[in-house]
Design a protein around this motif. Structure first.
Motif, PDB file in Angstrom:
ATOM      1  N   ARG A   7      32.989   5.018   7.575  1.00 58.22           N
ATOM      2  CA  ARG A   7      32.679   5.984   8.617  1.00 58.22           C
ATOM      3  C   ARG A   7      31.587   5.440   9.533  1.00 58.22           C
ATOM      4  N   PHE A   8      31.165   6.284  10.477  1.00 58.32           N
ATOM      5  CA  PHE A   8      30.149   5.872  11.444  1.00 58.32           C
ATOM      6  C   PHE A   8      28.881   5.398  10.751  1.00 58.32           C
ATOM      7  N   GLY A   9      28.473   6.087   9.697  1.00 57.63           N
ATOM      8  CA  GLY A   9      27.253   5.741   8.986  1.00 57.63           C
ATOM      9  C   GLY A   9      27.303   4.402   8.286  1.00 57.63           C
ATOM     10  N   ASP A  10      28.489   3.799   8.156  1.00 54.13           N
ATOM     11  CA  ASP A  10      28.617   2.487   7.506  1.00 54.13           C
ATOM     12  C   ASP A  10      28.462   1.331   8.481  1.00 54.13           C
ATOM     13  N   LEU A  11      28.365   1.621   9.779  1.00 58.87           N
ATOM     14  CA  LEU A  11      28.215   0.566  10.783  1.00 58.87           C
ATOM     15  C   LEU A  11      26.783   0.039  10.809  1.00 58.87           C
ATOM     16  N   PRO A 100      29.777  13.017  24.013  1.00 64.23           N
ATOM     17  CA  PRO A 100      29.005  13.055  22.759  1.00 64.23           C
ATOM     18  C   PRO A 100      29.417  11.993  21.747  1.00 64.23           C
ATOM     19  N   GLN A 101      30.692  11.592  21.741  1.00 68.01           N
ATOM     20  CA  GLN A 101      31.136  10.582  20.779  1.00 68.01           C
ATOM     21  C   GLN A 101      30.662   9.187  21.161  1.00 68.01           C
ATOM     22  N   ILE A 102      30.457   8.944  22.436  1.00 71.36           N
ATOM     23  CA  ILE A 102      29.871   7.682  22.878  1.00 71.36           C
ATOM     24  C   ILE A 102      28.352   7.724  22.726  1.00 71.36           C
ATOM     25  N   GLN A 103      27.762   8.896  22.891  1.00 70.30           N
ATOM     26  CA  GLN A 103      26.310   9.013  22.826  1.00 70.30           C
ATOM     27  C   GLN A 103      25.764   8.651  21.453  1.00 70.30           C
ATOM     28  N   VAL A 104      26.500   8.949  20.386  1.00 71.77           N
ATOM     29  CA  VAL A 104      25.990   8.602  19.050  1.00 71.77           C
ATOM     30  C   VAL A 104      25.867   7.085  18.899  1.00 71.77           C
ATOM     31  N   PHE A 105      26.749   6.326  19.553  1.00 73.19           N
ATOM     32  CA  PHE A 105      26.626   4.866  19.552  1.00 73.19           C
ATOM     33  C   PHE A 105      25.384   4.455  20.353  1.00 73.19           C
ATOM     34  N   ILE A 106      25.205   5.053  21.523  1.00 77.61           N
ATOM     35  CA  ILE A 106      24.057   4.725  22.368  1.00 77.61           C
ATOM     36  C   ILE A 106      22.754   4.982  21.618  1.00 77.61           C
TER      37      ILE A 106
END
Length: 305
Positions: A7-11, A100-106
């Motif tokens: 998931r996102f937290g594993d990146l 919002p889905q791009i903002q979590v990466f930023i």
């Protein structure tokens, strides 16, 4: 997605001299990695390795170069272990609201910039106070560097392209044996398509341009099967500017010097449009546009017990 999927937290997030990058785990030990299936004669799966963001876009559609591009790079296994597959999301910065889905990466890349800045500032202060031992280099913990080691592994893989990429993958062969990943559905109604797992929910469409070409950064290996989605993902102008600032913020932690290879003002760094190499290579950029007319309507069958 199911329990155990990455998931996102594993990146692991990092800034490179030419891109914003997020590394996926390099094996299935911590979680089951995401994969894509490639049509047209590719029986093996391609596993997600890392995600890159560039400004402006590397690809153009109908002569238009977009504000940015998010590229997801995958490595093949088995008979496809000599190749990479990349899916590309073009970013249109004309939106009035943040995505919002791009903002979590930023936000995660901003955390990385702040971490390096704070560490370099600490070193500067300690040096001024004569508290920095000669030759001492401050390093991250081993756990936070685990996927930075992956960067070295991937670099060796890309440089080994002319040798088929096969030898560089040998040490990871066992990790690729877990080839079955299931996708949970919220209903037993088989007429409902399965939801995309992370990060493929970012795809703006399922239709794309496809061609075989190269990676847009050194060593520019010509072993990539590209899928460029034919619709952009709309983000805000503020987010594009923020991405640009992050891209221009790369600092070498050894000397705390800014060594970014992008425009310091805009964060832009993109290759000129590449010419066709038809007849000179097995990997040629002959583009095909896959549209709704090219696909028959199919319903996902229920998962087999």
């Amino acid at each position: 997605m199911t329990d155990g999927d990455c998931r996102f937290g594993d990146l692991e997030f990092m800034i490179t001299p030419h891109s914003l990058r997020a590394y996926n785990p390099f094996d299935d030990i911590a979680c089951r990695r995401q994969h894509i299936d490639m049509p047209n004669g590719f029986p093996e799966k391609f596993y997600l390795q890392f995600i890159d963001v560039h400004l402006r876009s590397e690809h153009m559609i109908d002569g238009r170069r977009f504000d940015g591009e998010m590229m997801m790079y995958h490595l093949g296994v088995g008979d496809s272990s000599h190749a990479m597959a990349a899916t590309s999301i073009l970013l249109d910065g004309s939106g009035t609201r943040d995505d919002p889905q791009i903002q979590v990466f930023i936000d995660k890349w901003q955390e990385e910039v702040d971490r390096v800045s704070n560490r370099c500032e600490t070193r500067r202060i300690m040096k001024e106070n004569d508290e920095l031992d000669e030759g001492k280099i401050y390093k991250r913990s081993a756990s936070s560097y685990k996927n930075h080691n992956n960067a070295k592994d991937l670099a060796s893989i890309l440089k080994a392209n002319d040798r088929g990429l096969r030898g560089a993958l040998e040490n990871n062969r066992d990790a690729y044996q877990r080839s079955t990943m299931t996708n949970a559905t919220s209903s037993t109604d088989t007429r409902i398509p399965r939801n995309k797992m992370f990060p493929y929910q970012l795809w703006p469409t399922i239709y794309y341009y496809r061609y075989s070409g190269s990676i847009p950064f050194p060593p520019c290996s010509k072993a990539v099967h590209w899928r460029v989605f034919d619709e952009p993902r709309v983000v805000s102008k503020r987010q594009i500017k923020w991405l640009g600032r992050l891209l221009g913020s790369y600092v070498n932690e050894t000397n705390c010097e800014n060594e970014s290879n992008v425009s310091k003002k805009t964060g832009e760094a993109f290759r000129p449009l590449q010419k066709s190499t038809v007849g000179s290579s097995n990997f040629v950029n002959q583009v095909a546009h896959c549209q709704p007319i090219d696909f028959s309507l199919k319903v996902h069958p229920p998962d087999e017990a």
